[in-house]
Design a protein around this motif. Structure first.
Motif, PDB file in Angstrom:
ATOM      1  N   LEU A  49      -0.690   1.303  -2.208  1.00 54.71           N
ATOM      2  CA  LEU A  49      -0.555   0.125  -1.358  1.00 54.71           C
ATOM      3  C   LEU A  49      -1.177   0.350   0.013  1.00 54.71           C
ATOM      4  O   LEU A  49      -1.753  -0.571   0.596  1.00 54.71           O
ATOM      5  N   ALA A  50      -1.073   1.560   0.530  1.00 59.21           N
ATOM      6  CA  ALA A  50      -1.727   1.853   1.811  1.00 59.21           C
ATOM      7  C   ALA A  50      -3.242   1.723   1.669  1.00 59.21           C
ATOM      8  O   ALA A  50      -3.927   1.210   2.557  1.00 59.21           O
ATOM      9  N   ARG A  51      -3.751   2.140   0.535  1.00 61.50           N
ATOM     10  CA  ARG A  51      -5.199   2.059   0.304  1.00 61.50           C
ATOM     11  C   ARG A  51      -5.660   0.609   0.187  1.00 61.50           C
ATOM     12  O   ARG A  51      -6.727   0.246   0.658  1.00 61.50           O
ATOM     13  N   TYR A  52      -4.860  -0.203  -0.464  1.00 61.11           N
ATOM     14  CA  TYR A  52      -5.248  -1.593  -0.713  1.00 61.11           C
ATOM     15  C   TYR A  52      -4.761  -2.559   0.372  1.00 61.11           C
ATOM     16  O   TYR A  52      -4.824  -3.769   0.175  1.00 61.11           O
ATOM     17  N   ARG A  53      -4.323  -2.057   1.502  1.00 59.46           N
ATOM     18  CA  ARG A  53      -3.797  -2.930   2.539  1.00 59.46           C
ATOM     19  C   ARG A  53      -4.833  -3.884   3.106  1.00 59.46           C
ATOM     20  O   ARG A  53      -4.495  -4.923   3.629  1.00 59.46           O
ATOM     21  N   ARG A  54      -6.115  -3.545   2.996  1.00 57.91           N
ATOM     22  CA  ARG A  54      -7.178  -4.377   3.561  1.00 57.91           C
ATOM     23  C   ARG A  54      -7.968  -5.147   2.508  1.00 57.91           C
ATOM     24  O   ARG A  54      -8.935  -5.797   2.832  1.00 57.91           O
ATOM     25  N   THR A  55      -7.577  -5.046   1.266  1.00 58.70           N
ATOM     26  CA  THR A  55      -8.308  -5.753   0.222  1.00 58.70           C
ATOM     27  C   THR A  55      -7.435  -6.879  -0.326  1.00 58.70           C
ATOM     28  O   THR A  55      -6.233  -6.938  -0.069  1.00 58.70           O
ATOM     29  N   VAL A  56      -8.038  -7.748  -1.095  1.00 59.49           N
ATOM     30  CA  VAL A  56      -7.319  -8.870  -1.680  1.00 59.49           C
ATOM     31  C   VAL A  56      -6.427  -8.357  -2.811  1.00 59.49           C
ATOM     32  O   VAL A  56      -6.855  -7.584  -3.668  1.00 59.49           O
ATOM     33  N   PHE A  95       7.245 -10.121  -2.529  1.00 55.08           N
ATOM     34  CA  PHE A  95       6.264 -10.363  -1.475  1.00 55.08           C
ATOM     35  C   PHE A  95       4.858 -10.038  -1.983  1.00 55.08           C
ATOM     36  O   PHE A  95       3.910 -10.783  -1.751  1.00 55.08           O
ATOM     37  N   LEU A  96       4.745  -8.939  -2.690  1.00 55.58           N
ATOM     38  CA  LEU A  96       3.447  -8.529  -3.230  1.00 55.58           C
ATOM     39  C   LEU A  96       2.909  -9.583  -4.207  1.00 55.58           C
ATOM     40  O   LEU A  96       1.725  -9.919  -4.170  1.00 55.58           O
ATOM     41  N   ARG A  97       3.788 -10.133  -5.046  1.00 56.16           N
ATOM     42  CA  ARG A  97       3.361 -11.179  -5.978  1.00 56.16           C
ATOM     43  C   ARG A  97       2.862 -12.417  -5.224  1.00 56.16           C
ATOM     44  O   ARG A  97       1.919 -13.074  -5.649  1.00 56.16           O
ATOM     45  N   GLN A  98       3.507 -12.730  -4.110  1.00 58.79           N
ATOM     46  CA  GLN A  98       3.094 -13.886  -3.302  1.00 58.79           C
ATOM     47  C   GLN A  98       1.742 -13.670  -2.636  1.00 58.79           C
ATOM     48  O   GLN A  98       1.081 -14.629  -2.267  1.00 58.79           O
ATOM     49  N   ARG A  99       1.342 -12.426  -2.468  1.00 64.29           N
ATOM     50  CA  ARG A  99       0.094 -12.112  -1.765  1.00 64.29           C
ATOM     51  C   ARG A  99      -1.123 -12.095  -2.696  1.00 64.29           C
ATOM     52  O   ARG A  99      -2.230 -11.834  -2.227  1.00 64.29           O
ATOM     53  N   HIS A 139      -4.713 -12.851  -1.527  1.00 60.46           N
ATOM     54  CA  HIS A 139      -4.768 -12.655  -0.076  1.00 60.46           C
ATOM     55  C   HIS A 139      -4.755 -11.159   0.229  1.00 60.46           C
ATOM     56  O   HIS A 139      -4.299 -10.363  -0.585  1.00 60.46           O
ATOM     57  N   GLN A 140      -5.205 -10.808   1.425  1.00 64.21           N
ATOM     58  CA  GLN A 140      -5.080  -9.415   1.837  1.00 64.21           C
ATOM     59  C   GLN A 140      -3.605  -9.098   2.029  1.00 64.21           C
ATOM     60  O   GLN A 140      -2.833  -9.956   2.488  1.00 64.21           O
ATOM     61  N   LEU A 151      -1.753  -7.246   4.145  1.00 60.20           N
ATOM     62  CA  LEU A 151      -1.105  -7.325   5.456  1.00 60.20           C
ATOM     63  C   LEU A 151      -1.731  -8.350   6.391  1.00 60.20           C
ATOM     64  O   LEU A 151      -1.333  -8.463   7.535  1.00 60.20           O
ATOM     65  N   SER A 152      -2.687  -9.102   5.897  1.00 64.77           N
ATOM     66  CA  SER A 152      -3.387 -10.067   6.730  1.00 64.77           C
ATOM     67  C   SER A 152      -2.535 -11.314   6.953  1.00 64.77           C
ATOM     68  O   SER A 152      -2.021 -11.907   6.011  1.00 64.77           O
ATOM     69  N   GLY A 153      -2.386 -11.689   8.222  1.00 60.99           N
ATOM     70  CA  GLY A 153      -1.709 -12.936   8.556  1.00 60.99           C
ATOM     71  C   GLY A 153      -0.202 -12.926   8.401  1.00 60.99           C
ATOM     72  O   GLY A 153       0.410 -13.985   8.358  1.00 60.99           O
ATOM     73  N   ILE A 154       0.422 -11.768   8.318  1.00 66.82           N
ATOM     74  CA  ILE A 154       1.885 -11.736   8.223  1.00 66.82           C
ATOM     75  C   ILE A 154       2.459 -11.407   9.595  1.00 66.82           C
ATOM     76  O   ILE A 154       1.804 -10.795  10.434  1.00 66.82           O
TER      77      ILE A 154
END
Length: 190
Positions: free
Chosen positions: A11-18, A89-93, A96-97, A99-102
Motif C-alpha cells: 500500500l505504501a508503494r501504491y499510494r501514488r497510483t490509481v 476505504f480502499l474499495r471506495q478508492r 482514484h489515487q 491518498l489523493s484528495g483525502i
C-alpha cells in the motif's frame, strides 16, 4: 507477520497510483491470511500460557510475556480497524489515487493503522528472540519502548508521505506553469 508487512509495503508503494479492483482483491485475500495468522498467534499464545500455568507457573511472572500479550491485543484491535475501516476505504478508492484528495484526519488514521500493524507484528518477534529480557525488564519499560517506537514510526511515515506529496505538488505546479512555447529561431545575420 510476513503478510502484514507485505501489505503495508504494497500500500505504501501504491499510494501514488490509481487503486484497481485487482489491487483491492489482492489486499483482501492477503488480509484474510493475516487474520488467520493473528488467530493462530492467539491460539498458540494462550496454549503457552496454559502450559506454563500447569508445568512452570513461575514463567507467568515474566513481565515480557505480559508485554507481548498487550502488544498482540493492540494488534488485534488494529486488525479490526483495518477490516472495518481501511479495507472498505480502499474499495471506495478504486479508480482514484489512494491518498489523493483525502482529508488529514483520514490520512492520519490510515498511516496510524499501517504503523501499528508494522510495529506490532515485529515487536513480539523481537521480544521472543531476546531471552535476555526475561524477568529483567519490567512490562512498563517494554511497553513504553514500544510506544516510543510507534511514535517514531508514525512521525517517519508522516514525514515520508508529506514529503512525497509535497514533491508531487511541486512537480504538478511546475508542469502547470510551463506552457508550450514555439521555438523561435534567430534570423540569420546579413
Amino acid at each position: 507477520m510476513g503478510g502484514a508487512v507485505f501489505l503495508d509495503l504494497l500500500l505504501a508503494r501504491y499510494r501514488r497510483t490509481v487503486v484497481t479492483a485487482e489491487l483491492v482483491g489482492h489486499v483482501g485475500w492477503i488480509s484474510r491470511l493475516v487474520a488467520i495468522g493473528l488467530l493462530i498467534l492467539w491460539i498458540s499464545g494462550i496454549g503457552f500460557l496454559l502450559l506454563y500455568q500447569v508445568t512452570e507457573p513461575q514463567k507467568l511472572m515474566n513481565p515480557k510475556i505480559w508485554a507481548k500479550v498487550t502488544i498482540v491485543a493492540i494488534l488485534s484491535i488494529n486488525g479490526l480497524a483495518i477490516h472495518r475501516l481501511v479495507l472498505p476505504f480502499l474499495r471506495q478508492r478504486i479508480g482514484h489515487q489512494l491518498l489523493s484528495g483525502i482529508n488529514g484526519r483520514t490520512k492520519t488514521a490510515l498511516i496510524s493503522c499501517g504503523v501499528i500493524s508494522a510495529v506490532s507484528w515485529t515487536a513480539p518477534v523481537v521480544l521472543g528472540a531476546v531471552p535476555q529480557l526475561n524477568f529483567v525488564v519490567p512490562c512498563t519499560v517494554i511497553l513504553a519502548t514500544y510506544a516510543l517506537v510507534l511514535v517514531q514510526a508514525f512521525l517517519i511515515a508522516t514525514f515520508v508521505l508529506r514529503d512525497a506529496a509535497g514533491r508531487e505538488a511541486s512537480l504538478s505546479d511546475l508542469s502547470d506553469g510551463i506552457e508550450e512555447q514555439p521555438l523561435h529561431h534567430a534570423a540569420p545575420a546579413t
